[in-house]
Structure formats: C-alpha cells, structure tokens
Design an enzyme around this catalytic site. Structure first.
Site, PDB file in Angstrom:
ATOM      1  N   SER A 172       0.832  -1.195   0.000  1.00 19.95           N
ATOM      2  CA  SER A 172       0.000   0.000   0.000  1.00 19.95           C
ATOM      3  C   SER A 172       0.876   1.258   0.000  1.00 19.95           C
ATOM      4  CB  SER A 172      -0.957  -0.045   1.193  1.00 19.95           C
ATOM      5  OG  SER A 172      -1.963   0.935   1.092  1.00 19.95           O
ATOM      6  N   ASP A 218      -9.156  -4.138  -5.965  1.00 24.81           N
ATOM      7  CA  ASP A 218      -8.630  -3.245  -4.928  1.00 24.81           C
ATOM      8  C   ASP A 218      -9.403  -1.926  -4.969  1.00 24.81           C
ATOM      9  OD1 ASP A 218      -7.136  -1.608  -3.253  1.00 24.81           O
ATOM     10  OD2 ASP A 218      -5.218  -2.456  -3.894  1.00 24.81           O
ATOM     11  N   HIS A 250      -7.261  -5.380  -1.690  1.00 24.61           N
ATOM     12  CA  HIS A 250      -6.082  -4.668  -1.213  1.00 24.61           C
ATOM     13  C   HIS A 250      -5.269  -5.483  -0.221  1.00 24.61           C
ATOM     14  CE1 HIS A 250      -3.782  -0.984  -0.746  1.00 24.61           C
ATOM     15  NE2 HIS A 250      -3.940  -1.004   0.576  1.00 24.61           N
TER      16      HIS A 250
END
Length: 301
Positions: A172, A218, A250
């Site tokens: 991320s 995601d 994600h």
C-alpha cells in the site's frame, strides 16, 4: 472507509499472526529437495539453493533453515524497530538483503510472512514497524533505505549481507514507498511494490528492476489509479514487471499464496542473486490462471 479498512486489517492481522507463527515454528520441507550444499551447481556467483521447479517456488518455505532476531527501536538510525530473518547456513558466502514495510494503519506483522518465506529461499530479510502507522510513502521510502543500509553495515548479521545486493518491498503506502526508494537509489537490485498507493503514479525515472503487484478488486488503491499507471510509467525500461492478481483485494498480498511466493521469490532470485535459473518463471510471461489475471514484463536484458 477508514472503519472498514481498520476492521479488515484487524481480521487479516489476527489470521496472519497465527499462520505465520505456526509456519515459523514448524517450517515445511522444500518439496523433498535434498539440503543445499556448497557444491550445488550455480547459475551465477551469487546463486544458492537447488535447481527450482514450478512446484518448489510456490512453497511457503524454501531450502534454507532460518533464524530470527528482534530489533529494538533506537534513535538516530533512520527506521523504527523490526525483525530480521536470516539463513543459518554460513558456508555459501553472503546473501542479498531485503527490507519490507507495511501500509497505512498497518503494524509490522501485517506483512511479516514475507520475512521467513524469503529468508528460507536464501535472503536476509527485515520486516519493519513504521515510525508511525500514518506515515505517507516518502518517509516509508527513507525507512526502507535506512534499514537495508543498516543490515549491511551495522546489524548483528552484517557479515552475512552483501552491501551491493539490496532490495525493498512494501504494501500500500509502503508499496508507494518502495517505488520512491527505487527512484532515490538506482543501485538497488530489486523493488516489489505490493498493491501500491501513492499520490502520483509517474515513476518514469526508475531503472531498478521492479515488480508491481496489483489486485483487480482493490478499492483502496484501485489499479486504474495506482498500479496500472505506475507500471505504464516504467515498462519502457528493461527488467520491469506487472502481476495483476485475480479476484483479489487490497489485503490479498498480506498473506501467503503460492502465486505471490512464485513471483516474489523468482523476482528476487533473478535480480538480487542474478540467478538465471529463475528466468523461466518470468519470461516468456506465464499464462494467466485462476489466481492472476495477467503478467507483463520486459524480459531480462
């Protein structure tokens, strides 16, 4: 969205903590391979381990026995605290080193499964706790670089680390940090941003061999805004790749899967160890299967 994010993170973290601990205490055998020896045929001066197969590169544990060390916080070092995972075999020369950092609102253990897994394939790996779980990509990039430098120069395992073979990974905002680290330090041997997020997506100056890993579902770092344009900005350079996971969100990259292990291990082996035995798993590009939608790559130069 933040409430959903925290809830998903907590659930994923609890499951990952149990799975990682169990796997580390009782590591799996490497699909029946004999122990690695110094006489093993090598594809480069840095290559280590038995000849890989499609089956062995998907295993959660590779051929090397490993140990781990906790690293306490210390001021002035450029990173917070973390855990080092390293092979116990000291008879095969030095190892490449990899630093891994998690994403926004994530503590170290969210991505800690990469530590023992990658170390068991022949790397020194440090998983990091960010200075603050709210750190944006740029400070995460600096922490990654500080960590690999410390591993090579000052850590308790520095004698086992080749300072010229360093790599970074992150999830991320940590993935955005990994790309920023690659842009700041072209001498890195590899970077793997996992479901990366960053305020901008143009990394045209990156020449470090980079494997972007995105997830088709995601909704926190949508690939159309992050992973897709990130890869598009670097794909003209040689040795750049993009794996898009299928039916994945994600958080999919935060736990073991055979596909993630296959591609991350092959990438690190090919570029950190210059081990051409792993090229076969990357180029020509493998055909999609139920776990990934696509894989693109500019083949090794």
């Amino acid at each position: 969205m933040r409430g959903t994010f925290l809830k998903r993170s907590a659930v994923a973290a609890a499951a990952l903590a149990v799975a990682t601990t169990a796997a580390f205490v009782a590591p799996q055998a490497f699909a029946g391979q004999a122990p690695t020896t110094a006489a093993q045929v090598r594809a480069s001066a840095f290559a280590k381990g038995p000849d890989p197969t499609e089956q062995t590169i998907k295993a959660q544990r590779g051929p090397f026995q490993i140990k781990q060390l906790s690293v306490a916080a210390q001021s002035g070092r450029g990173f917070n605290r973390g855990t080092i995972y390293y092979p116990t075999d000291t008879g095969q020369g030095t190892y490449g080193a990899i630093a891994v950092i998690p994403g926004f609102l994530e503590p170290e253990f969210i991505t800690s499964w990469y530590g023992p897994t990658l170390a068991s394939y022949g790397f020194v790996v440090m998983t990091l706790e960010p200075f603050a779980i709210t750190d944006f990509p740029d400070p995460r990039s600096n922490q990654l670089l500080a960590a690999v430098d410390w591993l090579a120069a000052d850590s308790p395992v520095k004698a086992q680390v080749d300072p010229n073979r360093l790599a970074v990974m992150g999830h991320s905002m940590g993935g955005g940090g990994a790309l920023l680290a690659a842009s700041k330090r072209p001498s890195l041997k590899a970077a793997v941003p996992l479901a990366p997020w960053n305020l901008y997506a143009d990394f045209a100056g990156v020449t470090v061999p980079t494997l972007v890993i995105g997830a088709d579902n995601d909704f926190i770092a949508p690939v159309g805004m992050h992973a897709d344009p990130m890869y598009a900005s670097i794909k003209a350079s040689p040795n750049e790749g993009y794996l898009k996971l299928k039916n994945a969100d994600h958080f999919t990259v935060n736990s073991y899967s055979a596909t993630l292990t296959k591609f991350t291990v092959s990438w690190m082996k090919r570029y950190v160890d210059e081990d051409t035995r792993y090229t076969q798993f990357l180029c020509p590009a493998p055909q999609p299967d139920p776990s990934f939608a696509s894989f693109q790559m500019t083949c090794p130069s």
